[in-house]
Design a protein around this motif. Structure first.
Motif, PDB file in Angstrom:
ATOM      1  N   VAL A  93       0.862  -1.176   0.000  1.00  0.00           N
ATOM      2  CA  VAL A  93       0.000   0.000   0.000  1.00  0.00           C
ATOM      3  C   VAL A  93       0.899   1.226   0.000  1.00  0.00           C
ATOM      4  O   VAL A  93       1.704   1.398   0.928  1.00  0.00           O
ATOM      5  CB  VAL A  93      -0.942   0.025   1.212  1.00  0.00           C
ATOM      6  N   ALA A  94       0.791   2.061  -1.028  1.00  0.00           N
ATOM      7  CA  ALA A  94       1.705   3.205  -1.155  1.00  0.00           C
ATOM      8  C   ALA A  94       1.184   4.192  -2.185  1.00  0.00           C
ATOM      9  O   ALA A  94       0.528   3.800  -3.148  1.00  0.00           O
ATOM     10  CB  ALA A  94       3.096   2.730  -1.571  1.00  0.00           C
ATOM     11  N   PRO A  95       1.509   5.470  -2.030  1.00  0.00           N
ATOM     12  CA  PRO A  95       1.365   6.418  -3.133  1.00  0.00           C
ATOM     13  C   PRO A  95       2.476   6.155  -4.141  1.00  0.00           C
ATOM     14  O   PRO A  95       3.417   5.384  -3.870  1.00  0.00           O
ATOM     15  CB  PRO A  95       1.523   7.782  -2.451  1.00  0.00           C
ATOM     16  N   GLN A  96       2.387   6.801  -5.292  1.00  0.00           N
ATOM     17  CA  GLN A  96       3.404   6.576  -6.317  1.00  0.00           C
ATOM     18  C   GLN A  96       3.782   7.883  -6.992  1.00  0.00           C
ATOM     19  O   GLN A  96       2.913   8.692  -7.348  1.00  0.00           O
ATOM     20  CB  GLN A  96       2.924   5.576  -7.365  1.00  0.00           C
ATOM     21  N   ASP A  97       5.068   8.081  -7.156  1.00  0.00           N
ATOM     22  CA  ASP A  97       5.591   9.208  -7.918  1.00  0.00           C
ATOM     23  C   ASP A  97       5.365   8.921  -9.398  1.00  0.00           C
ATOM     24  O   ASP A  97       5.853   7.915  -9.932  1.00  0.00           O
ATOM     25  CB  ASP A  97       7.081   9.373  -7.613  1.00  0.00           C
ATOM     26  N   ALA A  98       4.604   9.772 -10.063  1.00  0.00           N
ATOM     27  CA  ALA A  98       4.249   9.525 -11.456  1.00  0.00           C
ATOM     28  C   ALA A  98       5.435   9.716 -12.396  1.00  0.00           C
ATOM     29  O   ALA A  98       5.434   9.192 -13.512  1.00  0.00           O
ATOM     30  CB  ALA A  98       3.108  10.453 -11.876  1.00  0.00           C
ATOM     31  N   GLU A  99       6.455  10.427 -11.949  1.00  0.00           N
ATOM     32  CA  GLU A  99       7.599  10.703 -12.822  1.00  0.00           C
ATOM     33  C   GLU A  99       8.587   9.539 -12.865  1.00  0.00           C
ATOM     34  O   GLU A  99       8.976   9.074 -13.930  1.00  0.00           O
ATOM     35  CB  GLU A  99       8.308  11.976 -12.350  1.00  0.00           C
ATOM     36  N   ALA A 100       8.998   9.041 -11.671  1.00  0.00           N
ATOM     37  CA  ALA A 100      10.021   7.990 -11.617  1.00  0.00           C
ATOM     38  C   ALA A 100       9.452   6.617 -11.292  1.00  0.00           C
ATOM     39  O   ALA A 100      10.131   5.609 -11.472  1.00  0.00           O
ATOM     40  CB  ALA A 100      11.097   8.358 -10.593  1.00  0.00           C
ATOM     41  N   GLY A 101       8.208   6.562 -10.768  1.00  0.00           N
ATOM     42  CA  GLY A 101       7.571   5.287 -10.497  1.00  0.00           C
ATOM     43  C   GLY A 101       7.805   4.731  -9.112  1.00  0.00           C
ATOM     44  O   GLY A 101       7.305   3.652  -8.791  1.00  0.00           O
ATOM     45  N   GLY A 102       8.547   5.422  -8.285  1.00  0.00           N
ATOM     46  CA  GLY A 102       8.793   4.966  -6.927  1.00  0.00           C
ATOM     47  C   GLY A 102       7.800   5.542  -5.941  1.00  0.00           C
ATOM     48  O   GLY A 102       6.726   6.024  -6.314  1.00  0.00           O
ATOM     49  N   THR A 103       8.162   5.492  -4.668  1.00  0.00           N
ATOM     50  CA  THR A 103       7.297   6.035  -3.627  1.00  0.00           C
ATOM     51  C   THR A 103       8.155   6.615  -2.515  1.00  0.00           C
ATOM     52  O   THR A 103       9.357   6.328  -2.420  1.00  0.00           O
ATOM     53  CB  THR A 103       6.352   4.965  -3.063  1.00  0.00           C
ATOM     54  N   TRP A 104       7.524   7.422  -1.686  1.00  0.00           N
ATOM     55  CA  TRP A 104       8.235   7.989  -0.536  1.00  0.00           C
ATOM     56  C   TRP A 104       7.813   7.331   0.777  1.00  0.00           C
ATOM     57  O   TRP A 104       8.467   7.509   1.791  1.00  0.00           O
ATOM     58  CB  TRP A 104       8.007   9.496  -0.465  1.00  0.00           C
ATOM     59  N   GLY A 162      -2.692  17.029  -0.303  1.00  0.00           N
ATOM     60  CA  GLY A 162      -2.419  18.457  -0.317  1.00  0.00           C
ATOM     61  C   GLY A 162      -1.869  18.858   1.033  1.00  0.00           C
ATOM     62  O   GLY A 162      -1.719  18.018   1.931  1.00  0.00           O
ATOM     63  N   PRO A 163      -1.557  20.125   1.251  1.00  0.00           N
ATOM     64  CA  PRO A 163      -1.046  20.551   2.546  1.00  0.00           C
ATOM     65  C   PRO A 163      -2.045  20.209   3.650  1.00  0.00           C
ATOM     66  O   PRO A 163      -3.241  20.520   3.526  1.00  0.00           O
ATOM     67  CB  PRO A 163      -0.901  22.070   2.393  1.00  0.00           C
ATOM     68  N   PRO A 164      -1.614  19.549   4.721  1.00  0.00           N
ATOM     69  CA  PRO A 164      -2.574  19.110   5.739  1.00  0.00           C
ATOM     70  C   PRO A 164      -3.213  20.258   6.514  1.00  0.00           C
ATOM     71  O   PRO A 164      -4.237  20.043   7.160  1.00  0.00           O
ATOM     72  CB  PRO A 164      -1.729  18.226   6.657  1.00  0.00           C
ATOM     73  N   CYS A 165      -2.648  21.450   6.416  1.00  0.00           N
ATOM     74  CA  CYS A 165      -3.263  22.600   7.075  1.00  0.00           C
ATOM     75  C   CYS A 165      -4.576  22.995   6.418  1.00  0.00           C
ATOM     76  O   CYS A 165      -5.399  23.683   7.041  1.00  0.00           O
ATOM     77  CB  CYS A 165      -2.300  23.780   7.088  1.00  0.00           C
ATOM     78  N   GLU A 166      -4.781  22.561   5.158  1.00  0.00           N
ATOM     79  CA  GLU A 166      -5.982  22.964   4.441  1.00  0.00           C
ATOM     80  C   GLU A 166      -6.650  21.811   3.687  1.00  0.00           C
ATOM     81  O   GLU A 166      -7.637  22.022   2.978  1.00  0.00           O
ATOM     82  CB  GLU A 166      -5.652  24.084   3.446  1.00  0.00           C
ATOM     83  N   THR A 167      -6.123  20.584   3.857  1.00  0.00           N
ATOM     84  CA  THR A 167      -6.641  19.420   3.145  1.00  0.00           C
ATOM     85  C   THR A 167      -7.043  18.352   4.151  1.00  0.00           C
ATOM     86  O   THR A 167      -6.227  17.951   4.979  1.00  0.00           O
ATOM     87  CB  THR A 167      -5.568  18.837   2.200  1.00  0.00           C
ATOM     88  N   PRO A 168      -8.278  17.871   4.120  1.00  0.00           N
ATOM     89  CA  PRO A 168      -8.691  16.851   5.093  1.00  0.00           C
ATOM     90  C   PRO A 168      -8.032  15.502   4.809  1.00  0.00           C
ATOM     91  O   PRO A 168      -7.724  15.168   3.668  1.00  0.00           O
ATOM     92  CB  PRO A 168     -10.209  16.767   4.895  1.00  0.00           C
ATOM     93  N   PHE A 169      -7.814  14.751   5.872  1.00  0.00           N
ATOM     94  CA  PHE A 169      -7.335  13.382   5.724  1.00  0.00           C
ATOM     95  C   PHE A 169      -8.518  12.482   5.355  1.00  0.00           C
ATOM     96  O   PHE A 169      -9.584  12.569   5.950  1.00  0.00           O
ATOM     97  CB  PHE A 169      -6.703  12.895   7.028  1.00  0.00           C
ATOM     98  N   GLU A 170      -8.286  11.628   4.384  1.00  0.00           N
ATOM     99  CA  GLU A 170      -9.312  10.678   3.940  1.00  0.00           C
ATOM    100  C   GLU A 170      -8.782   9.259   4.081  1.00  0.00           C
ATOM    101  O   GLU A 170      -7.595   9.005   3.816  1.00  0.00           O
ATOM    102  CB  GLU A 170      -9.687  10.931   2.472  1.00  0.00           C
ATOM    103  N   PRO A 171      -9.628   8.316   4.500  1.00  0.00           N
ATOM    104  CA  PRO A 171      -9.157   6.936   4.611  1.00  0.00           C
ATOM    105  C   PRO A 171      -8.810   6.340   3.250  1.00  0.00           C
ATOM    106  O   PRO A 171      -9.504   6.599   2.262  1.00  0.00           O
ATOM    107  CB  PRO A 171     -10.343   6.204   5.258  1.00  0.00           C
ATOM    108  N   VAL A 172      -7.747   5.550   3.226  1.00  0.00           N
ATOM    109  CA  VAL A 172      -7.336   4.848   2.015  1.00  0.00           C
ATOM    110  C   VAL A 172      -7.964   3.466   2.034  1.00  0.00           C
ATOM    111  O   VAL A 172      -7.825   2.715   2.993  1.00  0.00           O
ATOM    112  CB  VAL A 172      -5.794   4.743   1.951  1.00  0.00           C
ATOM    113  N   ASP A 173      -8.656   3.124   0.960  1.00  0.00           N
ATOM    114  CA  ASP A 173      -9.282   1.800   0.849  1.00  0.00           C
ATOM    115  C   ASP A 173      -8.234   0.838   0.296  1.00  0.00           C
ATOM    116  O   ASP A 173      -8.029   0.739  -0.905  1.00  0.00           O
ATOM    117  CB  ASP A 173     -10.491   1.873  -0.084  1.00  0.00           C
ATOM    118  N   ALA A 174      -7.576   0.123   1.227  1.00  0.00           N
ATOM    119  CA  ALA A 174      -6.465  -0.745   0.808  1.00  0.00           C
ATOM    120  C   ALA A 174      -6.781  -2.198   1.069  1.00  0.00           C
ATOM    121  O   ALA A 174      -5.895  -3.022   1.048  1.00  0.00           O
ATOM    122  CB  ALA A 174      -5.198  -0.333   1.544  1.00  0.00           C
TER     123      ALA A 174
END
Length: 244
Positions: free
Chosen positions: A43-54, A232-244
């Motif tokens: 379960v991970a986000p993905q960098d669209a440019e290089a294909g990896g993740t942080w 997005g920046p967490p100061c202005e973006t709500p956290f949403e559950p990830v359906d994994a």
């Protein structure tokens, strides 16, 4: 800049609890967290440019994350650091993940990084700035930023002022996130989410073409895993559950 906070072996109900901000160029595209088949379920986000993740975790309960590391040394940066995280997530344990990273660094050079590999039994930090160092975390709360972790900081001369400020912010954040008496993992994670969204701690940043692009809250527990994501920046973006 990136900020990674970890509560490891602090809470009986969840040995691994993470709150992290990703800072990146605003124009660099990425995909939100999802279940991915990277030679094993991850379960991970993905960098669209290089294909990896942080940041991501696998079906064995191994979580791996990377931040930049500032240094005075100019490194070859032969390969994306996010691909190293993706490779490390194929491993069965955090210790195996770090051994993999060490072997990879014997043959390739990356830009500077701090890489954390953690599971229920081990939590390790690999620092790379042209030299490789591996630290084992004790149970407790840890904060990793671009200049190091937990008071062990290296201040590069080329960014001395901002690096000193980042080290001070990390120390304040770690002190703020010390577990409170009777606190459960979910309560701590809520506090951590608020802190990494609060500009007072200096880890949610807004710059010209660069800033905090997303935020992740991950809890790996005996009763199951959870991932909440702010795209997005967490100061202005709500956290949403990830359906994994």
């Amino acid at each position: 800049m990136c900020t990674f906070t970890l509560a490891w072996q602090v809470f009986e109900d969840a040995p691994v609890v993470v709150a992290a901000n990703r800072d990146e160029q605003l124009g660099r595209e990425s995909e939100p967290p999802a279940r991915r088949d990277w030679e094993r379920p991850v379960v991970a986000p993905q960098d669209a440019e290089a294909g990896g993740t942080w940041l991501g975790y696998n079906d064995a309960g191994v979580l791996v994350s990377v931040t930049n590391r500032w240094a005075d040394t100019d490194l070859a940066a032969e390969r994306s650091r996010g691909l190293l995280v993706r490779d490390a997530l194929r491993q069965d344990t955090a210790e195996d993940a770090v051994r993999y990273v060490e072997r990879d660094l014997d043959g390739r050079e990356y830009d500077g990084f701090n890489l954390v590999a953690v599971d229920a039994d081990a939590a390790l930090l690999v620092e790379w700035d042209g030299n490789r160092r591996v630290h084992q975390f004790d149970p407790g709360v840890h904060v990793v930023v671009n200049v190091g972790a937990d008071g062990r900081y290296t201040i590069p001369s080329r960014r001395e002022e901002i690096a000193e400020r980042q080290a001070a912010n990390a120390d304040r954040l770690r002190e703020h996130l010390r577990p409170e008496p009777g606190e459960h993992s979910r309560e701590w994670l809520d506090r951590a989410a608020a802190a990494i969204s609060d500009h007072e701690f200096g880890v949610c940043i807004h710059g010209d073409g660069f800033g905090t692009r997303s935020s992740s809250l991950v809890r790996l527990g005996a009763d199951g895993d959870s991932y909440e994501y702010a795209d997005g920046p967490p100061c202005e973006t709500p956290f949403e559950p990830v359906d994994a």
